[in-house]
Design a protein around this motif. Sequence first.
Motif, PDB file in Angstrom:
ATOM      1  N   THR A  24       0.832  -1.203   0.000  1.00 52.12           N
ATOM      2  CA  THR A  24       0.000   0.000   0.000  1.00 52.12           C
ATOM      3  C   THR A  24       0.863   1.248   0.000  1.00 52.12           C
ATOM      4  O   THR A  24       0.599   2.203  -0.737  1.00 52.12           O
ATOM      5  CB  THR A  24      -0.927   0.014   1.223  1.00 52.12           C
ATOM      6  OG1 THR A  24      -1.763  -1.148   1.197  1.00 52.12           O
ATOM      7  CG2 THR A  24      -1.806   1.249   1.227  1.00 52.12           C
ATOM      8  N   ARG A  25       1.881   1.254   0.846  1.00 51.53           N
ATOM      9  CA  ARG A  25       2.756   2.431   0.881  1.00 51.53           C
ATOM     10  C   ARG A  25       3.384   2.664  -0.491  1.00 51.53           C
ATOM     11  O   ARG A  25       3.452   3.801  -0.967  1.00 51.53           O
ATOM     12  CB  ARG A  25       3.835   2.264   1.954  1.00 51.53           C
ATOM     13  CG  ARG A  25       4.799   3.439   1.985  1.00 51.53           C
ATOM     14  CD  ARG A  25       5.583   3.535   3.264  1.00 51.53           C
ATOM     15  NE  ARG A  25       6.467   4.689   3.222  1.00 51.53           N
ATOM     16  CZ  ARG A  25       6.954   5.306   4.288  1.00 51.53           C
ATOM     17  NH1 ARG A  25       6.652   4.881   5.496  1.00 51.53           N
ATOM     18  NH2 ARG A  25       7.760   6.356   4.166  1.00 51.53           N
ATOM     19  N   GLU A  26       3.866   1.610  -1.137  1.00 51.65           N
ATOM     20  CA  GLU A  26       4.472   1.752  -2.465  1.00 51.65           C
ATOM     21  C   GLU A  26       3.471   2.312  -3.471  1.00 51.65           C
ATOM     22  O   GLU A  26       3.793   3.222  -4.248  1.00 51.65           O
ATOM     23  CB  GLU A  26       4.990   0.402  -2.950  1.00 51.65           C
ATOM     24  CG  GLU A  26       6.194  -0.113  -2.170  1.00 51.65           C
ATOM     25  CD  GLU A  26       6.579  -1.526  -2.584  1.00 51.65           C
ATOM     26  OE1 GLU A  26       5.963  -2.052  -3.542  1.00 51.65           O
ATOM     27  OE2 GLU A  26       7.500  -2.094  -1.956  1.00 51.65           O
ATOM     28  N   VAL A  27       2.252   1.781  -3.442  1.00 53.00           N
ATOM     29  CA  VAL A  27       1.220   2.238  -4.387  1.00 53.00           C
ATOM     30  C   VAL A  27       0.842   3.689  -4.122  1.00 53.00           C
ATOM     31  O   VAL A  27       0.761   4.505  -5.050  1.00 53.00           O
ATOM     32  CB  VAL A  27      -0.023   1.326  -4.309  1.00 53.00           C
ATOM     33  CG1 VAL A  27      -1.195   1.940  -5.065  1.00 53.00           C
ATOM     34  CG2 VAL A  27       0.297  -0.058  -4.867  1.00 53.00           C
ATOM     35  N   PHE A  28       0.625   4.036  -2.854  1.00 53.53           N
ATOM     36  CA  PHE A  28       0.273   5.419  -2.519  1.00 53.53           C
ATOM     37  C   PHE A  28       1.375   6.378  -2.955  1.00 53.53           C
ATOM     38  O   PHE A  28       1.099   7.464  -3.481  1.00 53.53           O
ATOM     39  CB  PHE A  28       0.034   5.562  -1.017  1.00 53.53           C
ATOM     40  CG  PHE A  28      -1.273   4.997  -0.524  1.00 53.53           C
ATOM     41  CD1 PHE A  28      -2.239   4.532  -1.396  1.00 53.53           C
ATOM     42  CD2 PHE A  28      -1.542   4.932   0.836  1.00 53.53           C
ATOM     43  CE1 PHE A  28      -3.444   4.005  -0.936  1.00 53.53           C
ATOM     44  CE2 PHE A  28      -2.739   4.421   1.313  1.00 53.53           C
ATOM     45  CZ  PHE A  28      -3.694   3.955   0.423  1.00 53.53           C
ATOM     46  N   GLU A  29       2.623   5.996  -2.716  1.00 55.57           N
ATOM     47  CA  GLU A  29       3.731   6.890  -3.070  1.00 55.57           C
ATOM     48  C   GLU A  29       3.874   7.045  -4.578  1.00 55.57           C
ATOM     49  O   GLU A  29       4.333   8.085  -5.058  1.00 55.57           O
ATOM     50  CB  GLU A  29       5.038   6.373  -2.463  1.00 55.57           C
ATOM     51  CG  GLU A  29       5.091   6.539  -0.941  1.00 55.57           C
ATOM     52  CD  GLU A  29       6.401   6.066  -0.343  1.00 55.57           C
ATOM     53  OE1 GLU A  29       7.157   5.345  -1.034  1.00 55.57           O
ATOM     54  OE2 GLU A  29       6.665   6.397   0.827  1.00 55.57           O
ATOM     55  N   GLU A  30       3.471   6.033  -5.326  1.00 57.02           N
ATOM     56  CA  GLU A  30       3.606   6.082  -6.781  1.00 57.02           C
ATOM     57  C   GLU A  30       2.451   6.823  -7.453  1.00 57.02           C
ATOM     58  O   GLU A  30       2.669   7.637  -8.355  1.00 57.02           O
ATOM     59  CB  GLU A  30       3.702   4.673  -7.352  1.00 57.02           C
ATOM     60  CG  GLU A  30       5.037   4.001  -7.077  1.00 57.02           C
ATOM     61  CD  GLU A  30       5.098   2.587  -7.622  1.00 57.02           C
ATOM     62  OE1 GLU A  30       4.207   2.213  -8.416  1.00 57.02           O
ATOM     63  OE2 GLU A  30       6.033   1.853  -7.252  1.00 57.02           O
ATOM     64  N   ILE A  31       1.198   6.529  -7.035  1.00 52.72           N
ATOM     65  CA  ILE A  31       0.056   7.106  -7.763  1.00 52.72           C
ATOM     66  C   ILE A  31      -0.863   7.952  -6.888  1.00 52.72           C
ATOM     67  O   ILE A  31      -1.826   8.530  -7.388  1.00 52.72           O
ATOM     68  CB  ILE A  31      -0.760   6.005  -8.473  1.00 52.72           C
ATOM     69  CG1 ILE A  31      -1.412   5.047  -7.463  1.00 52.72           C
ATOM     70  CG2 ILE A  31       0.095   5.244  -9.461  1.00 52.72           C
ATOM     71  CD1 ILE A  31      -2.312   4.009  -8.116  1.00 52.72           C
TER      72      ILE A  31
END
Length: 205
Positions: A24-31
Motif C-alpha cells: 500500500t505504501r508503495e502504491v500510494f507513493e507512486e500514484i
Amino acid sequence: MAEESAPTLTQRGARTRERLIEATREVFEEIGFLDARVSHITARAKVAYGTFYTYFDSKEAVLRAIADRLFTDMTRPGRPPLSGASPAERVRRANRSYYEAYLRNARMMAIIEQVATFNEEFREMRSRHRAAFTGRSAHAIRRWQAEGVVDAGLDAEMAARALAAMVDHSLYLRLVHGEGDDTERFLDTLDALTVRALGLEEPQS
C-alpha cells in the motif's frame, strides 16, 4: 496513537498483513491516495483481492496503519546529544534528526497532509503528531529557562509551536515541493533562526 490493534494473527497472517502494508505504501507513493484502488494494492502484494478485506476494511484503514508507523518514526528521538552539548548544539542535532526522518517519509507525509484536508480523523492524527513534536521542544525550552540560558519571560509552549511550524513547513516545501538545492545552507539557516529566536549562544566554529 499506537497502530490500530488487529486480531491475533498466525505468523503467515502477520506476514500477509505486512505485505499489504508495504504494498500500500508503495502504491500510494507512486500514484497517490485518491487514485489508488484496492486492486492496485493486492496486485502489488501478490495476494487475492478478497485477502485485503481479511485485514483492512478500506484503504483509509491501511493508511492509518502506515501513518501510525510514520509518526512513530518522525517523533522518535534521533541522533542522541553529545555529552556536554550546548543547547545550540542540541538544536542543531534535533533539526537534523527531524530532517532525516522527514526525508525518509516525505512522499507519505505529502499524502497524509492531503488526506488531512478532507478527513477529520487524519487531521486529528496530524495534530497529535505536531503536539508530540512541540511538546518535546517546549520541555527543552523550559529546562533551558530554568538553567538561565533562555529568557524566562518567553512562553515556552508558544515558542515551541512557532518554531515547529517554521521547521515543519520549511521541510514540507523543500522535501515535498522540491524548493531549494543547498541542503547544508538550508539546515544551517533553520538552526540559526531557531537558536537566535531562543537567544541561545551559538557554538564556536
